[in-house]
Scaffold this motif. Structure first.
Motif, short mmCIF file in Angstrom:
data_model
loop_
_atom_site.label_atom_id
_atom_site.label_comp_id
_atom_site.label_asym_id
_atom_site.label_seq_id
_atom_site.Cartn_x
_atom_site.Cartn_y
_atom_site.Cartn_z
N LEU A 1 36.41 53.64 32.80
CA LEU A 1 36.46 52.74 31.66
C LEU A 1 35.43 51.63 31.80
O LEU A 1 35.06 51.24 32.92
N SER A 2 34.98 51.10 30.67
CA SER A 2 34.06 49.97 30.69
C SER A 2 34.79 48.71 31.15
O SER A 2 36.03 48.67 31.24
N VAL A 3 34.02 47.66 31.44
CA VAL A 3 34.61 46.37 31.79
C VAL A 3 35.53 45.91 30.68
O VAL A 3 36.67 45.46 30.93
N LEU A 4 35.08 46.02 29.45
CA LEU A 4 35.90 45.59 28.30
C LEU A 4 37.22 46.33 28.26
O LEU A 4 38.29 45.73 28.10
N ASP A 5 37.16 47.66 28.42
CA ASP A 5 38.39 48.46 28.34
C ASP A 5 39.31 48.22 29.54
O ASP A 5 40.53 48.31 29.41
N ASN A 6 38.74 47.94 30.70
CA ASN A 6 39.56 47.60 31.86
C ASN A 6 40.35 46.31 31.60
O ASN A 6 41.54 46.22 31.89
N VAL A 7 39.66 45.31 31.06
CA VAL A 7 40.31 44.03 30.80
C VAL A 7 41.35 44.17 29.69
O VAL A 7 42.41 43.54 29.73
#
Length: 372
Positions: A92-98
């Motif tokens: 997952l991207s950083v955005l999706d992880n957060v």
């Protein structure tokens, strides 16, 4: 400030009778940065997991804002945890992880609110420009900040940090210590960190809880623990300390003299050692940096002067550590001398020779032998 977290007589006993945590009592104020500090197996991580709801106490009570949360599941606690390995999803991207925790489970939020929370959290940790990256494209420090952002996006009342910097190299670790402290000051929420690194605890904490064998050994500010340790164990664990064993040879005015089989050192009596008598076994704690060198012919009337045999020396840049032997039993003594000139190292006594050193009684603490 009000108390936000209260642990009352909390214990965790595993199958077979092993007491990981043994009847601890602890209050944490709202907005504090508190660190649970101790070696492996002391009970600090188990305490953190009980606060998070991942472990159930065998007995005792845990409350948050005055409400009993002892039996509440993790998702019902306004508490988030940053794990030691960060637990990021590599695909997952950083955005999706957060955003993950905001889009799933009991905290599921609408798309617009998720986007707002994620943007705010990434802004707090300075990673807005990395929103589309995946964890594998980030440095260790950046991955740590993603884990922080994911926890902060849920807007917890309390943030738990489980050895958050242990995977980083020394220089990055020191940089992140400063960043985490600044983030805590910026957010104003309660941080509770677990670490075995005493330097990390001293730099970052408002208060430190030193744990030993499932119990609390001492609670205090970094300055209190370093300058006024309650026991020889705490003195030894918080920073470097010489623990020298001998017998009390004299007492008076809150001070004691300890005979190390020939070398006599004078120190303050610890509160726990007020009952010591002449002839009792004692331990004197002396920080390596509190020792001064006495050159030939120099007078140190206000200090206690003693002799020690220099066995080795280690150049640290800002100071030089001497390994020495003191007393008739030749106990190990570490001495840190500040390197105030380039020529200072060359003027140190050769290895194997006896040299004179000095200390003030106020800089040493005397404990009873059985109070370690």
């Amino acid at each position: 400030m009000k108390t936000i977290i209260q642990l009352e007589n909390v214990s965790k006993i595993y199958t077979g009778g092993f007491k990981a945590v043994d009847g601890i009592n602890l209050g944490i104020l709202e907005g504090e940065f508190v660190t649970l500090l101790g070696p492996s197996g002391c009970g600090k991580t188990t305490t953190l997991r009980m606060l998070a709801g991942f472990e159930e106490p065998t007995r005792g009570r845990i409350s948050l804002d005055g409400q009993d949360i002892t039996d509440s599941p993790p998702y019902r606690r306004p508490i988030n945890t940053v794990f030691q390995d960060y637990a990021l999803f590599p695909h997952l991207s950083v955005l999706d992880n957060v955003a993950y925790g905001l889009r799933t489970g009991k905290r599921k939020l609408g798309q617009a609110l998720v986007a707002e929370r994620v943007k705010s959290a990434l802004g707090m940790v300075g990673l807005l420009g990395k929103a589309d990256n995946r964890p594998g494209q980030l440095s260790g420090g950046q991955r740590q900040r993603v884990a922080m952002a994911r926890a902060l996006a849920c807007q917890p009342r309390v943030l738990l940090l489980d050895e958050p910097l242990s995977a980083l190299d020394v220089k990055l670790r020191e940089k992140m210590q400063v960043e985490l402290k600044q983030l805590h000051q910026q957010l104003g929420i309660t941080f509770l960190m677990v670490t075995h690194d005493q330097k990390e605890a001293l730099v970052m904490s408002d208060r430190i809880v030193v744990m030993h064998d499932g119990k609390i050994a001492q609670i205090g500010t970094p300055e209190d623990l370093y300058d006024r340790p309650a026991s020889a164990y705490v003195a030894d664990f918080i920073g470097a300390s010489n623990l020298l064993h001998g017998k009390v040879s004299a007492l008076g005015d809150g001070f004691a003299e300890v005979d190390l089989d020939g070398a006599v050192l004078r120190g303050r009596l610890a509160d726990s050692a007020r009952g010591l008598a002449v002839g009792d076994a004692a331990v004197i704690s002396l920080r390596p940096e509190r020792v001064q060198r006495v050159t030939d012919g120099e007078s140190k009337e206000s200090l206690s002067v003693f002799e020690a045999r220099v066995m080795n020396r280690h150049f640290h840049g800002y100071d030089v550590r001497l390994d020495a032997k003191i007393g008739g039993r030749y106990q190990d003594l570490a001495i840190d001398l500040r390197r105030d000139s380039i020529a200072m190292v060359d003027s140190l006594p050769p290895m194997g020779e006896v040299a004179r050193f000095a200390m003030t009684a106020a800089d040493a603490l005397v404990f009873a032998e059985d109070q370690q």
